[in-house]
Design a protein around this motif. Structure first.
Motif, mmCIF file in Angstrom:
data_model
loop_
_atom_site.group_PDB
_atom_site.id
_atom_site.type_symbol
_atom_site.label_atom_id
_atom_site.label_comp_id
_atom_site.label_asym_id
_atom_site.label_seq_id
_atom_site.Cartn_x
_atom_site.Cartn_y
_atom_site.Cartn_z
ATOM 1 N N SER A 216 0.843 -1.211 0.000
ATOM 2 C CA SER A 216 0.000 0.000 0.000
ATOM 3 C C SER A 216 0.871 1.252 0.000
ATOM 4 C CB SER A 216 -0.942 0.002 1.211
ATOM 5 O OG SER A 216 -0.243 0.371 2.392
ATOM 6 N N LEU A 217 2.068 1.154 0.583
ATOM 7 C CA LEU A 217 2.987 2.294 0.590
ATOM 8 C C LEU A 217 3.634 2.472 -0.782
ATOM 9 C CD1 LEU A 217 4.851 1.616 3.965
ATOM 10 C CD2 LEU A 217 3.129 3.385 3.549
ATOM 11 N N GLU A 218 3.977 1.353 -1.417
ATOM 12 C CA GLU A 218 4.694 1.404 -2.701
ATOM 13 C C GLU A 218 4.006 0.483 -3.719
ATOM 14 O OE1 GLU A 218 9.282 1.627 -2.183
ATOM 15 O OE2 GLU A 218 8.532 0.286 -0.645
ATOM 16 N N PRO A 219 2.848 0.909 -4.236
ATOM 17 C CA PRO A 219 2.107 0.022 -5.154
ATOM 18 C C PRO A 219 2.887 -0.335 -6.419
ATOM 19 C CG PRO A 219 0.890 2.061 -4.677
ATOM 20 C CD PRO A 219 2.187 2.176 -3.973
ATOM 21 N N GLU A 220 3.869 0.489 -6.765
ATOM 22 C CA GLU A 220 4.634 0.224 -7.997
ATOM 23 C C GLU A 220 5.821 -0.712 -7.759
ATOM 24 O OE1 GLU A 220 3.355 1.592 -10.693
ATOM 25 O OE2 GLU A 220 1.879 2.581 -9.392
ATOM 26 N N ASN A 221 6.073 -1.063 -6.517
ATOM 27 C CA ASN A 221 7.257 -1.871 -6.190
ATOM 28 C C ASN A 221 6.994 -3.347 -6.549
ATOM 29 O OD1 ASN A 221 9.230 -3.425 -4.855
ATOM 30 N ND2 ASN A 221 9.576 -1.785 -3.355
ATOM 31 N N GLU A 222 7.606 -3.790 -7.639
ATOM 32 C CA GLU A 222 7.307 -5.139 -8.147
ATOM 33 C C GLU A 222 7.822 -6.238 -7.223
ATOM 34 O OE1 GLU A 222 8.272 -5.740 -12.221
ATOM 35 O OE2 GLU A 222 7.032 -4.038 -12.847
ATOM 36 N N LEU A 223 8.941 -5.975 -6.572
ATOM 37 C CA LEU A 223 9.476 -6.983 -5.642
ATOM 38 C C LEU A 223 8.462 -7.252 -4.524
ATOM 39 C CD1 LEU A 223 12.045 -8.643 -4.613
ATOM 40 C CD2 LEU A 223 12.333 -6.717 -3.041
ATOM 41 N N LEU A 224 7.865 -6.177 -3.996
ATOM 42 C CA LEU A 224 6.869 -6.342 -2.924
ATOM 43 C C LEU A 224 5.651 -7.114 -3.417
ATOM 44 C CD1 LEU A 224 6.897 -2.821 -1.200
ATOM 45 C CD2 LEU A 224 7.966 -4.926 -0.397
ATOM 46 N N GLN A 225 5.189 -6.757 -4.624
ATOM 47 C CA GLN A 225 4.017 -7.441 -5.184
ATOM 48 C C GLN A 225 4.297 -8.938 -5.363
ATOM 49 O OE1 GLN A 225 1.206 -5.998 -5.534
ATOM 50 N NE2 GLN A 225 1.672 -3.798 -5.587
ATOM 51 N N GLU A 226 5.500 -9.202 -5.841
ATOM 52 C CA GLU A 226 5.892 -10.600 -6.079
ATOM 53 C C GLU A 226 5.972 -11.368 -4.756
ATOM 54 O OE1 GLU A 226 10.080 -12.368 -7.262
ATOM 55 O OE2 GLU A 226 9.436 -10.818 -8.661
ATOM 56 N N ARG A 227 6.541 -10.741 -3.740
ATOM 57 C CA ARG A 227 6.655 -11.432 -2.443
ATOM 58 C C ARG A 227 5.276 -11.611 -1.799
ATOM 59 N NH1 ARG A 227 12.661 -9.820 -0.429
ATOM 60 N NH2 ARG A 227 13.607 -10.980 -2.137
ATOM 61 N N LEU A 228 4.373 -10.643 -2.003
ATOM 62 C CA LEU A 228 3.012 -10.789 -1.474
ATOM 63 C C LEU A 228 2.316 -11.963 -2.158
ATOM 64 C CD1 LEU A 228 0.528 -9.968 0.154
ATOM 65 C CD2 LEU A 228 0.030 -8.227 -1.578
ATOM 66 N N ARG A 229 2.439 -12.039 -3.473
ATOM 67 C CA ARG A 229 1.806 -13.164 -4.206
ATOM 68 C C ARG A 229 2.350 -14.497 -3.691
ATOM 69 N NH1 ARG A 229 2.056 -9.971 -8.769
ATOM 70 N NH2 ARG A 229 4.105 -10.757 -9.328
ATOM 71 N N ALA A 230 3.680 -14.564 -3.539
ATOM 72 C CA ALA A 230 4.308 -15.818 -3.075
ATOM 73 C C ALA A 230 3.830 -16.170 -1.667
ATOM 74 C CB ALA A 230 5.832 -15.673 -3.099
ATOM 75 N N ALA A 231 3.737 -15.162 -0.799
ATOM 76 C CA ALA A 231 3.305 -15.421 0.589
ATOM 77 C C ALA A 231 1.849 -15.900 0.616
ATOM 78 C CB ALA A 231 3.478 -14.161 1.439
ATOM 79 N N GLU A 232 1.002 -15.288 -0.221
ATOM 80 C CA GLU A 232 -0.407 -15.699 -0.256
ATOM 81 C C GLU A 232 -0.529 -17.135 -0.756
ATOM 82 O OE1 GLU A 232 -2.935 -11.583 -0.701
ATOM 83 O OE2 GLU A 232 -1.983 -12.355 -2.508
ATOM 84 N N GLU A 233 0.283 -17.483 -1.738
ATOM 85 C CA GLU A 233 0.250 -18.864 -2.253
ATOM 86 C C GLU A 233 0.707 -19.851 -1.168
ATOM 87 O OE1 GLU A 233 1.175 -17.644 -6.853
ATOM 88 O OE2 GLU A 233 2.524 -19.095 -5.893
ATOM 89 N N GLN A 234 1.775 -19.489 -0.454
ATOM 90 C CA GLN A 234 2.259 -20.384 0.618
ATOM 91 C C GLN A 234 1.184 -20.589 1.684
ATOM 92 O OE1 GLN A 234 5.963 -17.996 0.923
ATOM 93 N NE2 GLN A 234 6.886 -19.903 1.589
ATOM 94 N N ARG A 235 0.540 -19.489 2.085
ATOM 95 C CA ARG A 235 -0.486 -19.601 3.128
ATOM 96 C C ARG A 235 -1.684 -20.415 2.627
ATOM 97 N NH1 ARG A 235 0.791 -20.434 7.033
ATOM 98 N NH2 ARG A 235 -0.981 -19.664 8.213
ATOM 99 N N ALA A 236 -2.054 -20.210 1.355
ATOM 100 C CA ALA A 236 -3.184 -20.970 0.798
ATOM 101 C C ALA A 236 -2.873 -22.464 0.784
ATOM 102 C CB ALA A 236 -3.491 -20.471 -0.607
ATOM 103 N N ALA A 237 -1.581 -22.795 0.669
ATOM 104 C CA ALA A 237 -1.174 -24.207 0.671
ATOM 105 C C ALA A 237 -0.915 -24.712 2.097
ATOM 106 C CB ALA A 237 0.085 -24.372 -0.172
ATOM 107 N N GLY A 238 -1.194 -23.859 3.080
ATOM 108 C CA GLY A 238 -1.001 -24.274 4.481
ATOM 109 C C GLY A 238 0.447 -24.272 4.922
ATOM 110 N N LEU A 239 1.306 -23.536 4.197
ATOM 111 C CA LEU A 239 2.728 -23.513 4.539
ATOM 112 C C LEU A 239 3.101 -22.221 5.249
ATOM 113 C CD1 LEU A 239 4.100 -24.838 1.128
ATOM 114 C CD2 LEU A 239 3.942 -26.109 3.293
#
Ligand SMILES: [Zn+2]
Length: 309
Positions: A216-239
């Motif tokens: 939300s602070l840096e919507p253009e920051n692709e690294l943050l977006q990528e890490r958020l996507r990865a974290a959401e996928e891990q949590r969805a898989a119960g990891l």
């Protein structure tokens, strides 16, 4: 007494296997780590010596799970490291101390006086040896006055490990419950001096919320977006999303980037070149972000209740 009995019952009867995650480690290391989820989003840890059948628990709020994993691993619990006095970190200390006479229970000054079953109050910079493993105590006050982080160095290619409770989270930091922006700034500055390869074992699974705030602070920051996507996928898989490394934290954690002009810009405070002002604004912003998120979640659940009834 009945608690000791139920522990023995569990020990003898086997019971259900506690859910625990093995943290990958190099073959030549001195120890291996098991991460054990507890309560709704806490993490406890078991540091198991590779040289002798002994283990150290970190923040063992659920004593039954800790004892169950020790039994599965065939190791004796010899010590407890408590990062801070809050019940969701220290709540299992007394039961473990009752069940295991001679157990060493460590906590930092001045939290030690309000932490159950402490046998040794440790101070900043102190080093020690438990289960044949060397560790260092790093004072990280702010979330509580006596918050202590514990650092284990690595050997033979093993990455060092940091147990930082509620001071440093993946992409975030703990609330300033008993300290100031200066205290958190100093505590985090102490931690980032550790080797960048250090693995960060924090006290809670807060990564998705923290990365949403960072995005939300840096919507253009692709690294943050990528890490958020990865974290959401891990949590969805119960990891779990823990551990990260200090190198990753330096890239994506806004609370470690208080001197970065992009963060000051994101806070609409371009004139802010004072890291303490940035730290303070970041924390206030995160508290508001979390509160608004909870209100929205509550409103949506009320709406879906009325729609479905
Ligand atoms: Zn806490």
């Amino acid at each position: 007494m009945d608690r000791i009995f139920s522990w023995w019952q569990g020990l003898l009867g086997g019971g259900e296997k506690a859910l625990a995650h093995d943290i990958p480690h190099s073959a030549g290391g001195d120890y291996r780590i098991k991460m054990i989820p507890a309560l709704s989003d806490n993490y406890m840890y078991l540091i198991i010596s590779c040289r002798e059948p002994k283990a150290i628990a970190v923040d063992p709020v659920d004593s039954d799970k800790i004892l169950s994993v020790c039994e599965e691993e065939g190791v004796s619990l010899v010590a407890v490291l408590t990062t801070h006095c809050h019940a969701d970190h220290s709540g299992g200390n007394q039961r473990l101390a009752d069940a295991l006479p001679g157990l060493a229970v460590l906590a930092g000054q001045p939290d030690a006086a309000r932490t159950p079953a402490v046998t040794e109050a440790v101070s900043a910079g102190e080093t020690g040896c438990l289960a044949g493993l060397q560790f260092q105590c790093l004072a990280t006050p702010c979330h509580t006055r006596g918050h202590m982080s514990f650092f284990l160095d690595g050997r033979d290619g093993q990455a060092p490990a940091l147990f930082c409770g509620d001071t440093l989270f993946v992409a975030g930091c703990g609330r300033f419950m008993e300290g100031s922006a200066l205290d958190m700034h100093e505590s985090l500055s102490r931690l980032v001096k550790l080797p960048p390869s250090t693995r960060v074992f924090c006290g809670h699974e807060y990564t998705v919320g923290n990365l949403k705030y960072a995005c939300s602070l840096e919507p253009e920051n692709e690294l943050l977006q990528e890490r958020l996507r990865a974290a959401e996928e891990q949590r969805a898989a119960g990891l779990p999303t823990v551990p990260s490394t200090l190198a990753e934290e330096l890239e994506h954690n806004p609370f470690l980037r208080t001197r970065d002009p992009k963060i000051a810009d994101a806070l609409r405070c371009p004139e802010c070149n004072d890291p303490l002002e940035v730290m303070s604004r970041l924390r206030r912003g995160k508290d508001t972000f979390t509160f608004v998120g909870k209100v929205i979640t509550l409103a949506l659940s009320i709406q879906s209740y009325f729609q479905s009834s």
